[in-house]
Design an enzyme around this catalytic site. Sequence first.
Site, mmCIF file in Angstrom:
data_model
loop_
_atom_site.group_PDB
_atom_site.id
_atom_site.type_symbol
_atom_site.label_atom_id
_atom_site.label_comp_id
_atom_site.label_asym_id
_atom_site.label_seq_id
_atom_site.Cartn_x
_atom_site.Cartn_y
_atom_site.Cartn_z
ATOM 1 N N GLY A 176 0.822 -1.213 0.000
ATOM 2 C CA GLY A 176 0.000 0.000 0.000
ATOM 3 C C GLY A 176 0.851 1.256 0.000
ATOM 4 O O GLY A 176 1.913 1.283 0.621
ATOM 5 N N CYS B 234 2.050 -8.044 -5.740
ATOM 6 C CA CYS B 234 2.551 -8.985 -6.742
ATOM 7 C C CYS B 234 2.538 -10.394 -6.144
ATOM 8 O O CYS B 234 3.554 -10.854 -5.601
ATOM 9 C CB CYS B 234 3.971 -8.554 -7.147
ATOM 10 S SG CYS B 234 4.807 -9.693 -8.253
ATOM 11 N N SER C 249 6.114 -6.594 1.970
ATOM 12 C CA SER C 249 7.205 -6.214 1.060
ATOM 13 C C SER C 249 8.556 -6.593 1.659
ATOM 14 O O SER C 249 9.471 -7.011 0.941
ATOM 15 C CB SER C 249 7.175 -4.701 0.814
ATOM 16 O OG SER C 249 5.887 -4.329 0.378
ATOM 17 N N THR D 249 4.193 2.514 5.564
ATOM 18 C CA THR D 249 2.782 2.095 5.642
ATOM 19 C C THR D 249 2.091 2.993 6.654
ATOM 20 O O THR D 249 2.695 3.374 7.662
ATOM 21 C CB THR D 249 2.633 0.615 6.076
ATOM 22 O OG1 THR D 249 1.303 0.416 6.574
ATOM 23 C CG2 THR D 249 3.608 0.199 7.167
ATOM 24 N N ASP E 124 -0.061 2.105 8.630
ATOM 25 C CA ASP E 124 -0.570 1.305 9.748
ATOM 26 C C ASP E 124 0.335 1.281 10.986
ATOM 27 O O ASP E 124 -0.107 0.871 12.058
ATOM 28 C CB ASP E 124 -0.811 -0.142 9.299
ATOM 29 C CG ASP E 124 -1.821 -0.217 8.154
ATOM 30 O OD1 ASP E 124 -2.625 0.719 8.026
ATOM 31 O OD2 ASP E 124 -1.786 -1.205 7.393
ATOM 32 N N HIS F 92 -10.123 5.217 2.017
ATOM 33 C CA HIS F 92 -8.835 5.536 1.393
ATOM 34 C C HIS F 92 -8.411 6.998 1.475
ATOM 35 O O HIS F 92 -7.271 7.303 1.131
ATOM 36 C CB HIS F 92 -8.831 5.067 -0.062
ATOM 37 C CG HIS F 92 -8.569 3.599 -0.173
ATOM 38 N ND1 HIS F 92 -9.562 2.664 0.007
ATOM 39 C CD2 HIS F 92 -7.425 2.917 -0.385
ATOM 40 C CE1 HIS F 92 -9.034 1.457 -0.117
ATOM 41 N NE2 HIS F 92 -7.735 1.577 -0.346
HETATM 42 P P1 ADP Z 1 2.754 -4.468 2.619
HETATM 43 O O1 ADP Z 1 4.143 -4.497 2.121
HETATM 44 O O2 ADP Z 1 2.177 -3.087 2.648
HETATM 45 O O3 ADP Z 1 2.588 -5.233 3.921
HETATM 46 P P2 ADP Z 1 1.562 -6.727 1.196
HETATM 47 O O4 ADP Z 1 1.455 -7.581 2.404
HETATM 48 O O5 ADP Z 1 0.418 -6.700 0.264
HETATM 49 O O6 ADP Z 1 1.836 -5.182 1.542
HETATM 50 O O7 ADP Z 1 2.881 -7.195 0.417
HETATM 51 C C1 ADP Z 1 3.306 -6.512 -0.748
HETATM 52 C C2 ADP Z 1 3.951 -7.486 -1.693
HETATM 53 O O8 ADP Z 1 5.116 -8.048 -1.084
HETATM 54 C C3 ADP Z 1 3.110 -8.691 -2.086
HETATM 55 O O9 ADP Z 1 2.180 -8.392 -3.103
HETATM 56 C C4 ADP Z 1 4.191 -9.642 -2.575
HETATM 57 O O10 ADP Z 1 4.645 -9.251 -3.850
HETATM 58 C C5 ADP Z 1 5.319 -9.366 -1.585
HETATM 59 N N1 ADP Z 1 5.276 -10.336 -0.479
HETATM 60 C C6 ADP Z 1 4.490 -10.308 0.609
HETATM 61 N N2 ADP Z 1 4.730 -11.356 1.427
HETATM 62 C C7 ADP Z 1 5.692 -12.086 0.821
HETATM 63 C C8 ADP Z 1 6.369 -13.313 1.152
HETATM 64 N N3 ADP Z 1 6.115 -13.975 2.263
HETATM 65 N N4 ADP Z 1 7.301 -13.767 0.283
HETATM 66 C C9 ADP Z 1 7.581 -13.101 -0.856
HETATM 67 N N5 ADP Z 1 6.984 -11.936 -1.216
HETATM 68 C C10 ADP Z 1 6.044 -11.433 -0.397
#
Ligand code: ADP
Length: 328
Positions: free
Chosen positions: A17, A79, A111, A132, A134, A258
């Site tokens: 995010g 992703c 991430s 973030t 949060d 948002h």
């Molecule tokens: P944030 O980074 O804000 O917590 P997300 O949890 O959606 O957001 O994670 C962002 C991106 O990081 C995911 O879409 C994925 O590409 C990557 N990611 C998250 N967790 C993992 C993981 N355990 N292993 C590899 N890549 C990850």
Amino acid sequence: MTSNGGIKKLGILCSGGDSPGMNCAIRSLVRTAIGDGIEVYGIRRGYSGLLEGAIEKMNESSVGNILHYGGTILQTSRCPEFHEAEIRKEAFNILKRKKIDALAVIGGNGSFNGAHALHTEHGIPIAALPGTIDNDITGTNYTIGFDTAVQTAVDAVDKIRDTASSHARTFIVEVMGRSSAAIALHVGVCTGAENVVVPSDNIPFDQIASDIKRGIKRGKNSSIIICAEGKVPGLSYKIQENLKDNHDIDAHVCILGHIQRGGNPSALDRFIASRMGYVAIKELLAGNQAFVTAFVEGEVTPAPLKDCLAKRNEYLPHTVDLVRALSI
Ligand code: ADP
């Protein structure tokens, strides 16, 4: 990876995010790196853009006039494929072909997990900058964007309070934060909320109702309940229903959503993000291989990336106590 711990080509991406202040971090990374003789490459749309090879060289001017804008000029994405080791290998090969020998990742703990996997599997040095709204990453007491998001929600609740007072109404205002209650609790204190509801299996419906009734008894003509969104937004509707059905209280619901993610970053977010970008480059040059620019005891300081992969979901009991003490 080059010898002096020194990096020749740095890639920068934002992931997960967006949050206000990400641009300040990008600007600081780019300018500090260039000042230290490092070539900088901006990677668009997070890990997705990396896999697509959406990588462009940046210079000092690429980050001119962005400090005060929310969002991220590099854009961001989620992703799901990045969870697969084969896909991460592909990503690493793309970096290798471009001779990018270190990566700065601005994002949340998801991430960070992706970046950590890339580091452990392929050895690429990682600087992870917590970005973030949060404020829910283990190992750092602050994440870029939190202050701005809290201020945005406070401004909104102040406006809602005008209507609540004028019409003698109860409002339930739902704020962002996923499973973290940090935004809700800070907003609760700063808006004089009558109650803050944090995600839990046991929502104290009766207590919320008796707090509202106690306020009315002593002459309050409006009540604001701040509700943390939890994993799935919409808890405020459950509270609304319960108050109506079991306590004959009419409450209006407002889900801020948002609007809390965007907007011009506050001075605090600009300052901390700028400092994090600077520290990230200096640590990479000093040979630190995988770290988070953590905010601890008022300073930006490196913390091992492996120690910052979990979500922090502190209940902040002292803040809960503060809300209760001030809302009698
Ligand atoms: P944030 O980074 O804000 O917590 P997300 O949890 O959606 O957001 O994670 C962002 C991106 O990081 C995911 O879409 C994925 O590409 C990557 N990611 C998250 N967790 C993992 C993981 N355990 N292993 C590899 N890549 C990850």
